[in-house]
Design a protein around this motif. Structure first.
Motif, PDB file in Angstrom:
ATOM      1  N   THR A 104       1.049  -1.135  -0.255  1.00  0.00           N
ATOM      2  CA  THR A 104      -0.207  -0.090  -0.163  1.00  0.00           C
ATOM      3  C   THR A 104       0.726   0.936   0.087  1.00  0.00           C
ATOM      4  O   THR A 104       0.523   2.121  -0.521  1.00  0.00           O
ATOM      5  CB  THR A 104      -0.793  -0.138   1.146  1.00  0.00           C
ATOM      6  N   MET A 105       1.914   1.455   0.395  1.00  0.00           N
ATOM      7  CA  MET A 105       2.831   2.402   0.553  1.00  0.00           C
ATOM      8  C   MET A 105       3.474   2.899  -0.547  1.00  0.00           C
ATOM      9  O   MET A 105       3.568   3.439  -0.628  1.00  0.00           O
ATOM     10  CB  MET A 105       3.243   2.210   2.197  1.00  0.00           C
ATOM     11  N   ALA A 106       3.368   1.628  -1.072  1.00  0.00           N
ATOM     12  CA  ALA A 106       4.663   1.925  -2.480  1.00  0.00           C
ATOM     13  C   ALA A 106       3.367   2.225  -3.472  1.00  0.00           C
ATOM     14  O   ALA A 106       3.538   3.351  -4.242  1.00  0.00           O
ATOM     15  CB  ALA A 106       5.129   0.020  -2.903  1.00  0.00           C
ATOM     16  N   ARG A 107       2.485   1.651  -3.357  1.00  0.00           N
ATOM     17  CA  ARG A 107       1.446   1.843  -3.922  1.00  0.00           C
ATOM     18  C   ARG A 107       0.785   3.998  -3.896  1.00  0.00           C
ATOM     19  O   ARG A 107       0.643   4.251  -5.231  1.00  0.00           O
ATOM     20  CB  ARG A 107      -0.743   1.169  -4.277  1.00  0.00           C
ATOM     21  N   ILE A 108       1.135   4.577  -2.705  1.00  0.00           N
ATOM     22  CA  ILE A 108       0.879   5.261  -2.416  1.00  0.00           C
ATOM     23  C   ILE A 108       1.557   6.365  -2.763  1.00  0.00           C
ATOM     24  O   ILE A 108       1.325   7.247  -3.954  1.00  0.00           O
ATOM     25  CB  ILE A 108       0.807   6.068  -0.880  1.00  0.00           C
ATOM     26  N   ARG A 109       3.354   6.006  -2.765  1.00  0.00           N
ATOM     27  CA  ARG A 109       4.298   6.710  -3.626  1.00  0.00           C
ATOM     28  C   ARG A 109       3.858   6.613  -5.027  1.00  0.00           C
ATOM     29  O   ARG A 109       4.217   7.772  -5.435  1.00  0.00           O
ATOM     30  CB  ARG A 109       5.962   5.851  -3.502  1.00  0.00           C
ATOM     31  N   GLY A 168       5.187   5.997   7.648  1.00  0.00           N
ATOM     32  CA  GLY A 168       4.213   4.563   7.126  1.00  0.00           C
ATOM     33  C   GLY A 168       5.116   3.045   6.792  1.00  0.00           C
ATOM     34  O   GLY A 168       4.548   2.284   6.452  1.00  0.00           O
ATOM     35  N   GLU A 169       6.349   3.427   5.063  1.00  0.00           N
ATOM     36  CA  GLU A 169       6.746   2.610   5.234  1.00  0.00           C
ATOM     37  C   GLU A 169       7.346   1.583   6.565  1.00  0.00           C
ATOM     38  O   GLU A 169       7.356   0.312   6.248  1.00  0.00           O
ATOM     39  CB  GLU A 169       7.677   2.917   4.533  1.00  0.00           C
TER      40      GLU A 169
END
Length: 393
Positions: free
Chosen positions: A225-230, A287-288
């Motif tokens: 999810t954090m990678a997708r947010i970035r 978050g990551e």
């Protein structure tokens, strides 16, 4: 007790309470809950009244359905507002539990559409959402909703709200099957950094298997999810980044993953309040770190079930009946489809006619039911039925 409590509050946004208390460490480094006897669980009970849950996140649907079925309600499910409207046109429901932020059609738009239909004008619609500010509550009421429940859903609050809008048949001395003690987590659970398992288990009605299923689903659905947010921010898809932050905030809170839920809330708030495309790097990095820590712990979870499945003892006539029941349930978008599918899987476990193709169809159907893709699941069921019953004849 030698502790300290702090409060941070912003008008129109919300309040954050923190407290610290020093306790001694337990003798064994294990995750357990207090073993003392808890008070009897006194909750209302219904007689199969039909309610509709509208929720786009699979984990939240599973928890909501379990809470509702526990007290005798029959549950239909929809993944977004347009699906809910379609179901309400086909079938009578006594009450709707409506998420707010969903794809295709959000909960506010869906509720306005419901109120425009004369026969649904007085149908109780209760917001069930992670949006928790006073402004959010005003918006839900203005859209025509009757009440506003904030996630994570606390069972006693949910039942009290339901009782107000849908009177139960009785409030028994203690719910049949309800635990009279606080169940400890199994001994083979690993240490789960970043997760308050006691809180998560309580929100899952002290049912370790249900909690374990939710944790597995979180690991499957939210690990990137954090990678997708970035990525969304890099492509200036700000609304998508905010949706992702909102989703992980909602689910993490329901699982006891508090630090991650709070960081996700701050990310969502920053994306809501600022018009530019910048985001504090420290917030994303936090978050990551928190998500990676949680995922590392979840990698060591015990399997969902360790018991060997029994040999098939079902007759061909009983199998046909089971298949018909599941097909009817899928056509009604009934949440009991998941339970019926699990029963069918157990009935077929070890059956000699279950080739790799049939097992694949069964797994695919089960996954589609978990995702509330009932029409696609019905197609898989028909394929499975044709193969199994052809073999029987």
């Amino acid at each position: 007790m030698g502790g300290e409590i702090k409060l941070e509050s912003t008008p129109g946004v919300g309040s954050l309470f923190r407290f610290d208390i020093v306790f001694g460490l337990p003798a064994a480094n294990a995750i357990t809950l207090p073993a003392e006897v808890a008070p009897p669980t006194r909750v209302p009970h219904w007689a199969g009244e039909r309610v509709l849950v509208v929720e786009d996140i699979a984990i939240n649907r599973t928890i909501a359905v379990a809470l509702l079925q526990r007290v005798g309600l029959s549950v239909g499910v929809a993944t977004q507002g347009q699906e809910a409207l379609d179901l309400l046109q086909k079938e009578d429901f006594r009450l709707v539990l409506m998420d707010i932020q969903m794809p295709v059609m959000d909960g506010l738009t869906a509720t306005r559409a419901i109120r425009a239909i004369p026969r649904l004008r007085h149908l109780p619609v209760i917001a069930m959402t992670a949006h928790a500010t006073a402004e959010d509550q005003q918006q839900t009421l203005a859209a025509g909703m009757n009440e506003h429940l904030t996630k994570p859903i606390i069972p006693r609050v949910l039942y009290a709200t339901l009782s107000h809008w849908l009177p139960p048949i009785a409030t028994p001395p203690a719910l049949p099957g309800a635990p009279q003690t606080r169940t400890a987590l199994p001994a083979d659970w690993p240490e789960l950094a970043g997760i308050d398992c006691a809180a998560g288990l309580e929100l899952h009605m002290f049912r370790p298997e249900l909690y374990l299923k939710s944790l597995y689903a979180f690991r499957r659905d939210f690990s990137d999810t954090m990678a997708r947010i970035r990525a969304a921010l890099a492509e200036t898809r700000r609304l998508e980044a905010r949706r992702l932050a909102h989703s992980i905030k909602s689910v993490a809170a329901s699982l006891g993953i508090r630090e991650l839920a709070e960081t996700a809330r701050q990310i969502e708030q920053a994306l809501t309040e600022t018009a530019d495309q910048t985001m504090p790097e420290a917030l994303l990095a936090a978050g990551e770190h928190e998500l990676n820590q949680v995922m590392d712990g979840l990698a060591g979870l015990p399997p969902l079930t360790s018991a060997n499945e029994p040999e098939r003892t079902i007759t061909d006539e009983m199998l046909a009946s089971r298949l018909d029941q599941l097909a009817a349930s899928l056509k009604r978008a009934d949440a009991r489809s998941e339970q019926l599918c699990e029963g069918l899987s157990k009935d077929l476990a070890g059956a000699p006619e279950m080739t790799e193709q049939e097992q694949t169809l069964l797994r695919e159907m089960s996954a589609l039911i978990d995702d509330v893709e009932y029409e696609l699941a019905l197609e898989k069921l028909q394929q499975l039925r044709n193969r199994l019953l052809e073999q029987a004849t």
